[in-house]
Every structure is written in C-alpha cells, then in structure tokens.
Design an enzyme around this catalytic site. Structure first.
Site, PDB file in Angstrom:
ATOM      1  N   GLU A   1      69.500  24.879   7.496  1.00 53.26           N
ATOM      2  CA  GLU A   1      70.074  26.142   7.377  1.00 53.26           C
ATOM      3  C   GLU A   1      70.652  26.729   5.841  1.00 53.26           C
ATOM      4  O   GLU A   1      71.351  26.956   5.162  1.00 53.26           O
ATOM      5  CB  GLU A   1      70.808  27.089   8.214  1.00 53.26           C
TER       6      GLU A   1
ATOM      7  N   GLU B   1      65.203  24.898  16.243  1.00 52.92           N
ATOM      8  CA  GLU B   1      66.590  25.501  16.792  1.00 52.92           C
ATOM      9  C   GLU B   1      66.331  26.544  17.110  1.00 52.92           C
ATOM     10  O   GLU B   1      65.692  27.358  17.218  1.00 52.92           O
ATOM     11  CB  GLU B   1      67.975  25.710  16.187  1.00 52.92           C
TER      12      GLU B   1
HETATM   13  C1  GLA Z   1      72.619  27.982  13.115  1.00 45.28           C
HETATM   14  C2  GLA Z   1      72.988  27.104  13.273  1.00 45.28           C
HETATM   15  C3  GLA Z   1      73.819  25.957  14.393  1.00 45.28           C
HETATM   16  C4  GLA Z   1      73.983  26.129  15.241  1.00 45.28           C
HETATM   17  C5  GLA Z   1      73.472  27.852  15.357  1.00 45.28           C
HETATM   18  C6  GLA Z   1      74.151  29.104  16.159  1.00 45.28           C
HETATM   19  O1  GLA Z   1      71.299  28.339  13.657  1.00 45.28           O
HETATM   20  O2  GLA Z   1      71.937  25.804  12.427  1.00 45.28           O
HETATM   21  O3  GLA Z   1      74.310  25.023  13.875  1.00 45.28           O
HETATM   22  O4  GLA Z   1      75.032  27.588  14.557  1.00 45.28           O
HETATM   23  O5  GLA Z   1      73.125  29.037  14.750  1.00 45.28           O
HETATM   24  O6  GLA Z   1      73.462  30.297  16.577  1.00 45.28           O
END
Ligand code: GLA
Length: 670
Positions: free
Chosen positions: A148, A305
């Site tokens: 991210e 995710e």
């Molecule tokens: C983000 C991160 C993950 C985790 C999630 C939790 O998407 O990429 O590592 O921390 O948030 O919601």
C-alpha cells in the site's frame, strides 16, 4: 490470473508469527477451504535480513516448500514497507518528516522517505536478494512489491525530499522563469531567483501557494512510484516470467495517481475495506471495484485484500452479518476481479491488528466466519468459468485525482464543496438503477461511451477540455456538475469568466458563485430542490432546462442543456439529491440512448460479465427481503435452470445465459 487457470482464493499469510506445528494446521485448513494463493513475506524484513547485508532465508525456504507441496501458490512480498530496527538506528536521516516538521519514529510500519538514498539502497538490497533466492522456486507465481504505497504517510518534507522536489521541478519547468510563471509567484512576493530558494510547501503563516502544493502532491506520487519501479525492475530482470504487482487502495488513497501507476504494474491488485458505519457500504465497495477495473484497462484484476468481518482501525469496527463476506467478495468478482483474497489467513495474537478479523479467526474452525470462508471457496470453484470474462459499460464517470488534490486545498468558496460526495451521489443513483459504470480520466478516449458524467471536475487542462469538446461534438453526451472547469493545471483561473475550460462545451458562462447558507434550499421549476450551491449563469448557446423559482438565484438557470455538434452537454449548477438526482439521470440516460432495464428491487445489485459465448449475471441481494429478477439462465452453483431468479435475503445467485440461448438483455426486475 498469474500462473493459474483458476479464480484465485486466499489471503495475506504471516507465518513468521506462528510455529511450525501451526503452519501444518494452516496448510491443511487452506486446502479444505480451496485456497490456492497466499501472499507471504510482506512484513518479514527483520527476519530475512537480521543485520545489514546478512540474510537468513531459512523460515521462508521452509514455508514456501510446505505450501508448494500442498499445491498452494505464493505471491511473494518484498518487505520494504517495514524496515528493520537496525535500519532506523543506522540511517535516522531516512525517517519521514511531516508537513508540520515532525520527524516520525519507528516501532511501527511505514517506509523510509521515498527520496532517501539510504532507504532506496536498503530496499534494493533485500529485493535483489529475494529475487536471486526465489527466481526459480516453483511455489512463487508472482511478486507483491511493498505494501500500500502512500499509506500510512505519502508526503515527506525531509532535506532529501526537498532536493528531490527541486530536481522534479527542474524537469517539469526547465527554468526558474517557467516555475515562476506556472506558480504565479508575483502574488505575495514569492519570486524565486535561485533553485535553492524553492522549498517544500511546509506549514506556513498563511496558506501556501496552491500551485506549489499541487506540484508537491504530484511529486510525492511520482517519488513513491519511482520506489516501486526501482524494485519492479530488479524483479523483472531476475524473473521475467513472473508478474509484478503492488496492492493499490483505489478510491481510498487520495495521495497517489493510479491512472499513472496502473500502467507500471503487470496486473492491477487492490485492497478494499468496507466503511462499516455506512448502511450503503456495499455501494461504495462496488464503486471501488469499478474504479479498479477501469484503471486496469478493463482487464481482469485482483482483489488482493479485504476483510472477512470487522477491521480494527475504524471508529466502530462493526462485524459483517451472515452472508456479507460472500456478497462483498462476489461483488468484486462481478465487477471484474479474478481473485478473492483477504487480510489475513490467521488472526494475529499480538501486535496492532489482534482485533482484526481473519479467514481463521481466534474462535477457530468451528466459527461462523470459517464456515463462510469454506463455503465461499466452494462457490468460487463452481463459478470458475467466469474467469477472464469482461464487464461492459456504456456510461463513464470522470475521475482525476489532480482535480481532487487541487479542489481540496484551502480557501474555496464553500466548505460544502466536496468532490467525493458528488461522485458517490451520481455513482449511487446509477447503482440503484442497475447501470454499471466505468471510470475514465478526462483526457481518455471516451468515444465508446453513450454518456459521460463529470460530478467533480474542478481542474481541467487544455488537453482535457479539448477532449471533452471533441467527444460531445462527435455525438457524445456529457453531464457536468457545479464547480467544474474552474482552474487549469496550475490551480489558476483561465482568462475570462468561469467555467474557463468548459465554457464552450457547456455553452454558458458564470458571473458569480452563489453558495448557500448551511441548510438553505431553493425550489426549481422542475420540482426538484436545490441545495448548497447556485451560479449566476449567463446563457450562451445553452438553454435552461430548470430555473430557480426562489432564493438567492431566483430566475437564474439551475440545469442547462447545450447542443454542440452531434452531441449534448448538460450542466447541473446545484446539488441535487435522492429522487431529484435520480429523476434527472433517468431523463439523461434515456436521451443518451443508454439501455436501462427495469430498476432492480431495493438493495439488489445486478452486474454482468460477458464472455464470447455467454453472459454471467450476478445478483447480490443486500436487503433483508427475498428479491426476484427476470433472467433466463443456469445457476452456476446449483445447476438449476430458471426464467426468473429468486435471490434469498442476503444471498447471491450467479446465472449463465448462453449467447445463442435465452436473451440476457431482456432481463428485468419483478
Ligand atoms: C491494509 C494493510 C494490511 C492490514 C490491513 C488491515 O490493507 O495492507 O497489512 O494492515 O490494512 O485492515
């Protein structure tokens, strides 16, 4: 999807938090759930490089071997979003400095400054070592660079960042004269005569030059992208056969220009978390998926995710209700994803995320969530044939993050100007009508769309304004909402009245903005209620379709229509809500020739994926009442053939209609 003929199913897996016996249980459970891809190593830098330049791959060797034996593929992470303690101790100058001048500490995650030479060197080191070690590992099917980009911080005001910003400006403007002209530095005595006088737009006594702010946002997105490209190129050189990606945050990352970024990844991957508090959070999730598909150029993308239930970082972390996990996942598949992955496989027992849901929660394999995870795995196996099919949209919604960056700066005509609010309002009205939209950049080729919506386009440069004129002149239809076409790429007002870059296409000019007081409303001749905003419009070639009957803009146009060449441009000079916005869009959709079936029952999401020989209709019922939809086809999961699909409350149905069989386009609500 990479290395597979299957829809991908799985999630982030952090085996470094568990012992070997747990790994064996995990792998067994993964197989039971039909998991075929896990992202490993994203936060493993501290283990893999315990001291600078010393590597220890033993844990990764072992877990990759076990996963491979079990037939589970790996999306291998580069761990550069969380440098180890030795790095921060040795290179404190790589720490991120905020706009307020605070130097951030460690003990958390968060990359070094993207412009830090030390950070880049360390990131390149671990990336090269991983690439060398695992280039031919049979478990590894793709690379997951970093995590991210842009979160948790995106801008850095360190000394190295300022130097990199100046270099970026030199490339953009060539000379200080160019920079002074673009930034309008005659205002408030800001002329620069030496490059080293130019600083990052730090917190200052009054508001900082908006053009400087805007360029720093562009620079910051580019600096992050350079970091990604640096790692990607190392990986591509070592493993040209493996796709490289990084996880985006689509509509939720206000600091990164994803139109630019998406061109640099081999497959677009996205993370999306519900805004738990909002009743319509499934509509926002759909919007995020449509945006992701659009930046991916309508090629299949990966939901990298999302959560099985609650997250841990919202004000109220509301658990998903039964069925919600599957609906959220399958909505993204309906909108073009060929992968469903979660954060994360097994819930962490310690650290910041121990209250975050997981595929395997603390409650274990007898829990409702785990049962739903297993059931979803079976559904994905049942619908595998949708893989690779495409979503086709006749309507595009314009999205330009540079415009949002500029609009969100200080001293705008009303605090109620909110670009995200207008985009959500227009998107939601179309979602409720079962109309699927693509997102597009205002300079993109729009000729494939019957209708283009611009709910928030404050900044328009000459290329985009010419593009929109050409699109309409050639027969396109466009709807522009208020406070659009106001500035150019330097946040400067083009010569003459508003809306500078859109005056020709809209056939009008604006003498003055007439923002409302809080809660003030006015009546329109169309019967609608005007809120928040009005313009003092002088009609040119445009005609008024609705006027203000009362209030501060009494007698002025509120909705206009301009015929330009073979097309039409509407302008909506006020905030329309709910049924008023819906009724206006119904008219525009009809006049633009967009085929809209009957409106689906409230809460029923209807989306289609098209393959050469079949249409797949996804029906996702977000309501608590059973809903019906007229579509002839075969249920991919149950095998049942129907003329009308009955979708249970909170349930999902996915129907295949053969192209030469029953006519999918006659589908409608009942
Ligand atoms: C983000 C991160 C993950 C985790 C999630 C939790 O998407 O990429 O590592 O921390 O948030 O919601």
């Amino acid at each position: 999807m990479p290395g597979s003929t299957k829809l991908r199913y799985g999630g982030d897996y952090n085996p470094e938090q568990w012992d070997r016996a747990t790994w064996l249980q995990d792998i067994d459970l993964m197989r039971r759930a039909g998991i075929n891809l896990v992202s490993v190593g994203i936060f493993s830098w501290g283990l893999l490089e315990p001291r600078e330049g010393e590597y220890d791959f033993s844990f990764l060797d072992e877990i990759l071997g076990l996963l491979h034996e079990a037939g589970i593929d790996v999306d291998l992470g580069t761990p550069t979003a969380a440098p180890p303690a030795w790095f921060w101790k040795k290179y404190p100058q790589a720490r991120v400095v905020t706009r307020e001048g605070v130097t951030l500490g460690h003990g958390s995650r968060g990359m070094g400054s993207p412009s830090s030479a030390e950070y880049r060197r360390a990131a390149a080191g671990i990336t090269s070592a991983l690439a060398k070690r695992y280039a031919d590992h049979p478990a590894v099917v793709m690379w997951h660079v970093h995590n991210e980009y842009g979160a948790p911080v995106s801008e850095c005001y360190s000394e190295q960042s300022v130097l990199a910003f100046r270099e970026w400006l030199q490339r953009r403007y060539g000379s200080l004269d160019g920079l002074n002209a673009a930034w309008g530095t005659t205002f408030w005595s800001q002329q620069y005569r030496e490059w080293d006088e130019v600083d990052a737009p730090r917190l200052s006594a009054s508001i900082v030059n908006p053009a400087q702010r805007l360029d720093f946002k562009r620079f910051s997105s580019d600096a992050l992208l350079e970091s990604f490209v640096m790692e990607r190129d190392i990986l591509r050189a070592a493993t040209p056969h493996l796709p490289v990606t990084t996880n985006f945050m689509a509509t939720n990352c206000p600091s990164v220009d994803y139109w630019k970024w998406a061109r640099e990844v081999d497959v677009v991957a996205n993370d999306y978390y519900l805004v738990a508090e909002r009743e319509d959070n499934h509509v926002l999730a759909a919007m995020d998926s449509d945006f992701t598909r659009s930046i991916a150029g309508n090629r299949p993308w990966m939901l990298m995710e999302h959560s099985t239930s609650a997250v841990n970082w919202q004000p109220r972390n509301i658990a998903k209700r039964p069925g919600e996990l599957a609906r959220n996942s399958l909505s993204s598949v309906a909108r073009g994803s060929d992968a469903v992955l979660f954060f994360q496989f097994r819930a962490s027992r310690y650290g910041a995320e121990k209250f975050h849901s997981a595929m395997l929660p603390h409650a274990g394999e007898t829990s409702r969530v785990w049962r739903e995870v297993e059931a979803l795995g079976a559904v994905l196996q049942g619908i595998e044939e949708v893989r690779g099919s495409r979503v086709e949209a006749r309507v595009a919604l314009l999205w330009d993050v540079e415009s949002f960056w500029a609009q969100d700066l200080e001293w705008r005509p009303s605090v109620e100007l909110d670009h995200r609010e207008r985009i959500e309002a227009y998107y939601s009205a179309l979602w409720r009508r079962g109309v699927t939209v693509d997102f597009a950049h205002p300079s993109a080729d729009l000729s494939g769309y019957d209708l283009v919506l611009a709910p928030a386009l404050y900044l328009v440069d000459a290329t985009s304004s010419a593009n929109l004129e050409d699109y309409v002149a050639a027969g396109g239809n466009i709807v522009v909402s208020y406070f659009s076409g106001i500035v150019n790429e330097n946040d400067a007002v083009p010569a003459g009245p508003f809306p500078g870059g859109l005056r020709t296409v809209l056939g009008l000019s604006i003498e003055e903005f007439l923002p409302f007081r809080e809660k003030e409303t006015a009546s329109l001749s169309s019967g609608a209620t005007a809120r928040s905003w009005a313009d003092d419009i002088v009609l040119g070639t445009a005609e008024a379709e609705a006027t203000h009957l009362d209030g501060r803009a009494e007698g002025r146009a509120a909705i206009t229509r301009n015929a330009l060449g073979a097309g039409t441009a509407w302008y909506v000079a006020t905030k329309l809500e709910g049924d008023d916005l819906g009724a206006f869009l119904d008219t525009v959709l009809e006049r633009s020739g967009v085929a809209v079936g009957p409106v689906p029952a409230a809460g029923l999401e209807v989306v289609r994926r098209e393959a050469p020989d079949a249409t797949y209709t996804f029906l996702l019922n977000h309501s608590e009442q059973e809903a019906s939809y007229d579509v002839a086809g075969t249920d991919l999961v149950t095998g049942e053939t129907v003329d009308t699909a009955v979708v249970p409350a909170a349930g999902v149905r996915i129907l295949r209609t053969d192209r030469n069989g029953a006519d999918a386009t006659s589908a409608g609500a009942r």
